[in-house]
Structures are given as structure tokens and as C-alpha cells.
Write a protein that holds these residues in place. Structure first.
Motif, PDB file in Angstrom:
ATOM      1  N   CYS A 101      52.538  22.926  11.052  1.00 11.71           N
ATOM      2  CA  CYS A 101      53.613  23.530  10.249  1.00 11.71           C
ATOM      3  C   CYS A 101      54.768  22.542  10.033  1.00 11.71           C
ATOM      4  O   CYS A 101      55.409  22.107  10.984  1.00 11.71           O
ATOM      5  CB  CYS A 101      54.128  24.780  10.948  1.00 11.71           C
ATOM      6  SG  CYS A 101      55.491  25.585  10.075  1.00 11.71           S
ATOM      7  N   MET A 151      62.897  29.065  -0.948  1.00 11.26           N
ATOM      8  CA  MET A 151      61.521  29.063  -0.501  1.00 11.26           C
ATOM      9  C   MET A 151      60.852  27.749  -0.909  1.00 11.26           C
ATOM     10  O   MET A 151      61.273  27.081  -1.829  1.00 11.26           O
ATOM     11  CB  MET A 151      60.760  30.233  -1.099  1.00 11.26           C
ATOM     12  CG  MET A 151      61.237  31.602  -0.667  1.00 11.26           C
ATOM     13  SD  MET A 151      60.920  31.874   1.085  1.00 11.26           S
ATOM     14  CE  MET A 151      62.117  33.113   1.419  1.00 11.26           C
ATOM     15  N   VAL A 152      59.772  27.413  -0.241  1.00  7.85           N
ATOM     16  CA  VAL A 152      59.050  26.174  -0.476  1.00  7.85           C
ATOM     17  C   VAL A 152      58.005  26.410  -1.560  1.00  7.85           C
ATOM     18  O   VAL A 152      57.379  27.456  -1.628  1.00  7.85           O
ATOM     19  CB  VAL A 152      58.378  25.722   0.841  1.00  7.85           C
ATOM     20  CG1 VAL A 152      57.543  24.495   0.619  1.00  7.85           C
ATOM     21  CG2 VAL A 152      59.433  25.474   1.891  1.00  7.85           C
ATOM     22  N   SER A 153      57.794  25.410  -2.433  1.00 14.53           N
ATOM     23  CA  SER A 153      56.868  25.590  -3.545  1.00 14.53           C
ATOM     24  C   SER A 153      55.408  25.594  -3.104  1.00 14.53           C
ATOM     25  O   SER A 153      54.616  26.379  -3.590  1.00 14.53           O
ATOM     26  CB  SER A 153      57.109  24.522  -4.611  1.00 14.53           C
ATOM     27  OG  SER A 153      56.920  23.248  -4.053  1.00 14.53           O
ATOM     28  N   GLU A 154      54.990  24.705  -2.199  1.00 18.30           N
ATOM     29  CA  GLU A 154      53.617  24.706  -1.708  1.00 18.30           C
ATOM     30  C   GLU A 154      53.600  25.258  -0.300  1.00 18.30           C
ATOM     31  O   GLU A 154      54.237  24.725   0.594  1.00 18.30           O
ATOM     32  CB  GLU A 154      53.054  23.285  -1.702  1.00 18.30           C
ATOM     33  CG  GLU A 154      52.305  22.954  -2.962  1.00 18.30           C
ATOM     34  CD  GLU A 154      51.521  21.671  -2.814  1.00 18.30           C
ATOM     35  OE1 GLU A 154      50.707  21.567  -1.891  1.00 18.30           O
ATOM     36  OE2 GLU A 154      51.750  20.790  -3.647  1.00 18.30           O
ATOM     37  N   LEU A 155      52.853  26.328  -0.090  1.00 21.88           N
ATOM     38  CA  LEU A 155      52.819  26.968   1.207  1.00 21.88           C
ATOM     39  C   LEU A 155      51.897  26.238   2.168  1.00 21.88           C
ATOM     40  O   LEU A 155      50.779  25.872   1.812  1.00 21.88           O
ATOM     41  CB  LEU A 155      52.364  28.422   1.063  1.00 21.88           C
ATOM     42  CG  LEU A 155      53.248  29.315   0.200  1.00 21.88           C
ATOM     43  CD1 LEU A 155      52.640  30.702   0.106  1.00 21.88           C
ATOM     44  CD2 LEU A 155      54.650  29.381   0.757  1.00 21.88           C
ATOM     45  N   GLU A 206      59.180  29.960   4.373  1.00 27.01           N
ATOM     46  CA  GLU A 206      58.119  29.879   3.362  1.00 27.01           C
ATOM     47  C   GLU A 206      57.732  31.225   2.765  1.00 27.01           C
ATOM     48  O   GLU A 206      57.243  31.274   1.652  1.00 27.01           O
ATOM     49  CB  GLU A 206      56.839  29.320   3.991  1.00 27.01           C
ATOM     50  CG  GLU A 206      56.823  27.860   4.219  1.00 27.01           C
ATOM     51  CD  GLU A 206      55.435  27.402   4.613  1.00 27.01           C
ATOM     52  OE1 GLU A 206      54.923  26.506   3.938  1.00 27.01           O
ATOM     53  OE2 GLU A 206      54.869  27.945   5.579  1.00 27.01           O
ATOM     54  N   HIS A 207      57.868  32.277   3.536  1.00 21.43           N
ATOM     55  CA  HIS A 207      57.340  33.579   3.146  1.00 21.43           C
ATOM     56  C   HIS A 207      58.446  34.632   3.097  1.00 21.43           C
ATOM     57  O   HIS A 207      59.469  34.477   3.746  1.00 21.43           O
ATOM     58  CB  HIS A 207      56.271  34.034   4.149  1.00 21.43           C
ATOM     59  CG  HIS A 207      55.111  33.116   4.234  1.00 21.43           C
ATOM     60  ND1 HIS A 207      54.142  33.051   3.263  1.00 21.43           N
ATOM     61  CD2 HIS A 207      54.743  32.203   5.176  1.00 21.43           C
ATOM     62  CE1 HIS A 207      53.248  32.157   3.598  1.00 21.43           C
ATOM     63  NE2 HIS A 207      53.586  31.613   4.751  1.00 21.43           N
ATOM     64  N   ASP A 266      61.337  33.967   7.336  1.00 21.58           N
ATOM     65  CA  ASP A 266      60.567  32.733   7.376  1.00 21.58           C
ATOM     66  C   ASP A 266      60.977  31.876   6.180  1.00 21.58           C
ATOM     67  O   ASP A 266      61.222  32.402   5.095  1.00 21.58           O
ATOM     68  CB  ASP A 266      59.069  33.066   7.300  1.00 21.58           C
ATOM     69  CG  ASP A 266      58.217  31.832   7.412  1.00 21.58           C
ATOM     70  OD1 ASP A 266      58.038  31.357   8.550  1.00 21.58           O
ATOM     71  OD2 ASP A 266      57.743  31.342   6.375  1.00 21.58           O
ATOM     72  N   MET A 312      57.446  23.299   8.628  1.00 17.98           N
ATOM     73  CA  MET A 312      58.682  24.072   8.675  1.00 17.98           C
ATOM     74  C   MET A 312      59.152  24.346  10.109  1.00 17.98           C
ATOM     75  O   MET A 312      60.159  25.009  10.306  1.00 17.98           O
ATOM     76  CB  MET A 312      58.497  25.419   7.967  1.00 17.98           C
ATOM     77  CG  MET A 312      58.333  25.307   6.481  1.00 17.98           C
ATOM     78  SD  MET A 312      59.929  24.942   5.755  1.00 17.98           S
ATOM     79  CE  MET A 312      59.496  23.642   4.646  1.00 17.98           C
TER      80      MET A 312
END
Length: 156
Positions: free
Chosen positions: A85, A1-5, A49-50, A47, A87
Motif C-alpha cells: 500500500c 482521492m487517488v486516481s489509480e487505486l 483512496e476509498h 481512507d 498510502m
């Protein structure tokens, strides 16, 4: 997952119930192959990120999947949750890899960002449909790990 959404508070939608595809029994005289349809393509992908599926975020919908089984053509149009986005290319790459791994090789796959849904739509579409760029992206171990994580089945 990515640290900053990028989109810290996305809207979450309900998942649809799925039908179970019939599988021919071993006793069947002939093996009948069902044509591939939207539901075959529309599988649960996470996803990047989520902890939600692309379906729950309405990034992909069954209506945005075109399948021409006779011509061996699949087009998936996805809509990022926000127009900037970062991503979007990762999501498109996840979709492409999933289809490359699951469809017969006779299929041409076209992955697109929905028109008007992303600030750099043309660049993202070009990246996602260029075989050399996709191959180069899949040589990056960190990116491959992220793609594999998105493709991992989630057991709820």
C-alpha cells in the motif's frame, strides 16, 4: 482521492455502534474529566483512496489502540489493506494529525504499521514517528489537503 487505486476491491466490514461519552452539565459542582480510552481515539477517519472509513476497511480496530492515560501514552497500530500500500504513510499521517489535534499536548503518540502487514514496515514506522519528517510532510499543501479530507467528518 487517488486516481489509480492500489486496492480496487477492498473487503468492507460493518461499523460498530458507538457509545456517547458523557459531558458534565454546567450545573455540576466540579468538572470531572473522563480518562481517554480506545473509543476516544477510535474515531471515524476516511481512507485516502476509498469512500470508506478506516474502520470499514479494518485498517484500524479498537483492539489495535493502546492507551495509558496515566502515563500520557497512545499507540495506534494499523493494518494496510495490501502489503504494498503506497498510502500507508498517508494513513499514518492522518492518524497522527488527528491525535495531535484532539489529544492534550502531554500525550506521546506512537503510530505503527502492524508487524508483517507492509513490505516497507520499518521505513513507514520510522517516517511516521520522526518529528522532523512529519513536520516536513505537513508543509506540503497537497498532502495537508489529503490529510484534511481524510479527517473530515462524513455524514451518512
Amino acid at each position: 482521492m487517488v486516481s489509480e487505486l492500489i486496492n480496487a476491491n477492498p473487503v468492507i466490514y460493518e461499523k460498530k455502534e458507538r457509545r456517547v461519552r458523557s459531558v458534565p452539565s454546567a450545573a455540576a459542582d466540579e468538572y470531572a474529566v473522563e480518562p481517554i480510552d480506545q473509543q476516544e481515539i477510535f474515531d471515524i477517519l476516511s481512507d485516502p483512496e476509498h469512500p470508506y472509513s478506516l474502520e470499514e476497511l479494518k485498517v484500524i480496530t479498537e483492539d489495535a489502540i493502546e492507551v495509558d492515560d496515566g502515563r500520557g501514552y497512545v499507540r495506534v497500530t494499523f493494518t494496510p489493506t495490501v502489503e504494498h500500500c503506497s498510502m500507508a504513510t498517508v494513513i499514518g499521517l492522518c492518524l497522527r494529525v488527528k491525535l495531535l489535534r484532539s489529544l492534550p499536548s502531554r500525550y506521546k503518540v506512537d503510530i505503527r504499521v502492524a508487524p508483517g502487514s507492509h513490505a516497507t514496515e520499518a521505513a513507514v514506522n520510522k517516517q511516521l514517528n520522526d518529528k522532523e519528517r512529519v513536520a516536513a510532510a505537513l508543509e506540503n499543501p497537497g498532502l495537508v489537503d489529503m490529510v484534511d479530507e481524510c479527517l473530515s467528518p462524513s455524514y451518512e
